[in-house]
Design a protein around this motif. Structure first.
Motif, PDB file in Angstrom:
ATOM      1  N   GLY A  68      56.374 -26.051  -0.150  1.00 33.09           N
ATOM      2  CA  GLY A  68      57.511 -26.511   0.640  1.00 33.09           C
ATOM      3  C   GLY A  68      57.842 -27.979   0.443  1.00 33.09           C
ATOM      4  N   ALA A  69      56.925 -28.754  -0.123  1.00 34.59           N
ATOM      5  CA  ALA A  69      57.188 -30.177  -0.360  1.00 34.59           C
ATOM      6  C   ALA A  69      58.266 -30.326  -1.435  1.00 34.59           C
ATOM      7  N   LEU A  70      59.051 -31.399  -1.322  1.00 35.72           N
ATOM      8  CA  LEU A  70      60.075 -31.683  -2.322  1.00 35.72           C
ATOM      9  C   LEU A  70      59.556 -32.718  -3.304  1.00 35.72           C
ATOM     10  N   LEU A  71      59.719 -32.414  -4.599  1.00 35.60           N
ATOM     11  CA  LEU A  71      59.359 -33.368  -5.637  1.00 35.60           C
ATOM     12  C   LEU A  71      60.488 -34.383  -5.784  1.00 35.60           C
ATOM     13  N   ARG A  72      60.242 -35.466  -6.504  1.00 34.91           N
ATOM     14  CA  ARG A  72      61.241 -36.530  -6.660  1.00 34.91           C
ATOM     15  C   ARG A  72      62.545 -36.015  -7.256  1.00 34.91           C
ATOM     16  N   ASP A  73      62.465 -34.989  -8.107  1.00 33.08           N
ATOM     17  CA  ASP A  73      63.675 -34.461  -8.742  1.00 33.08           C
ATOM     18  C   ASP A  73      64.381 -33.413  -7.875  1.00 33.08           C
ATOM     19  N   GLY A  74      63.886 -33.195  -6.646  1.00 36.88           N
ATOM     20  CA  GLY A  74      64.502 -32.244  -5.728  1.00 36.88           C
ATOM     21  C   GLY A  74      63.942 -30.836  -5.789  1.00 36.88           C
ATOM     22  N   THR A  75      63.030 -30.583  -6.734  1.00 36.28           N
ATOM     23  CA  THR A  75      62.402 -29.266  -6.848  1.00 36.28           C
ATOM     24  C   THR A  75      61.488 -29.035  -5.657  1.00 36.28           C
ATOM     25  N   LYS A  76      61.561 -27.836  -5.086  1.00 32.92           N
ATOM     26  CA  LYS A  76      60.712 -27.476  -3.951  1.00 32.92           C
ATOM     27  C   LYS A  76      59.458 -26.776  -4.473  1.00 32.92           C
ATOM     28  N   VAL A  77      58.285 -27.236  -4.056  1.00 30.48           N
ATOM     29  CA  VAL A  77      57.015 -26.637  -4.481  1.00 30.48           C
ATOM     30  C   VAL A  77      56.874 -25.276  -3.816  1.00 30.48           C
ATOM     31  N   MET A  90      50.698 -28.341  -5.765  1.00 33.71           N
ATOM     32  CA  MET A  90      50.764 -29.039  -7.041  1.00 33.71           C
ATOM     33  C   MET A  90      49.966 -30.331  -6.973  1.00 33.71           C
ATOM     34  N   LEU A  91      49.132 -30.541  -7.978  1.00 29.48           N
ATOM     35  CA  LEU A  91      48.389 -31.787  -8.121  1.00 29.48           C
ATOM     36  C   LEU A  91      49.367 -32.866  -8.567  1.00 29.48           C
ATOM     37  N   CYS A  92      49.347 -34.028  -7.931  1.00 27.59           N
ATOM     38  CA  CYS A  92      50.308 -35.091  -8.236  1.00 27.59           C
ATOM     39  C   CYS A  92      49.608 -36.296  -8.837  1.00 27.59           C
ATOM     40  N   ASP A  93      50.300 -36.946  -9.779  1.00 31.01           N
ATOM     41  CA  ASP A  93      49.783 -38.194 -10.326  1.00 31.01           C
ATOM     42  C   ASP A  93      50.648 -39.348  -9.815  1.00 31.01           C
ATOM     43  N   ALA A  94      50.230 -40.567 -10.109  1.00 31.91           N
ATOM     44  CA  ALA A  94      50.936 -41.755  -9.586  1.00 31.91           C
ATOM     45  C   ALA A  94      52.411 -41.816  -9.981  1.00 31.91           C
ATOM     46  N   PRO A  95      52.790 -41.537 -11.244  1.00 23.97           N
ATOM     47  CA  PRO A  95      54.222 -41.583 -11.577  1.00 23.97           C
ATOM     48  C   PRO A  95      55.051 -40.564 -10.787  1.00 23.97           C
ATOM     49  N   MET A  96      54.484 -39.388 -10.527  1.00 23.07           N
ATOM     50  CA  MET A  96      55.214 -38.372  -9.753  1.00 23.07           C
ATOM     51  C   MET A  96      55.513 -38.872  -8.340  1.00 23.07           C
TER      52      MET A  96
END
Length: 101
Positions: A68-77, A90-96
């Motif tokens: 349900g979280a939104l990624l920076r590009d607007g994609t919903k997990v 989703m595992l996230c890194d610093a740039p994400m």
């Protein structure tokens, strides 16, 4: 749960978690199955192809974008099956997360 904060981004649905285990997925080049304690009754299953994830990642604190979280590009997990293994985030890194670059 430990939430993740950023002064300029909405990180609702992002949590910190402790990697409990990492297993390679048989016959799936580069895919790994992580079990991550995010403060729920059971660890969360995450599938990743991150090249820097391995057995030394066990015990590390990571950032997880939950379903349900939104990624920076607007994609919903969303929940999914990757390499035949269920993944619940989703595992996230610093740039994400916008923390570098």
């Amino acid at each position: 749960q430990h939430r993740v904060h950023h002064p300029r981004m909405d990180l609702s649905g992002y949590v910190a978690g402790l990697v409990v285990s990492v297993q390679e997925i048989p016959k799936k080049d580069k895919l790994k199955h992580l079990s991550v304690n995010v403060g729920l009754a059971e660890p969360v299953a995450i599938v990743t192809n991150a090249s820097n994830v391995g057995t030394r990642t066990v015990g590390c604190v990571v950032v997880i974008a939950t379903v349900g979280a939104l990624l920076r590009d607007g994609t919903k997990v969303a929940k999914g099956v990757v390499g035949g293994v269920p993944s619940h985030g989703m595992l996230c890194d610093a740039p994400m997360l916008g923390w570098v670059g």
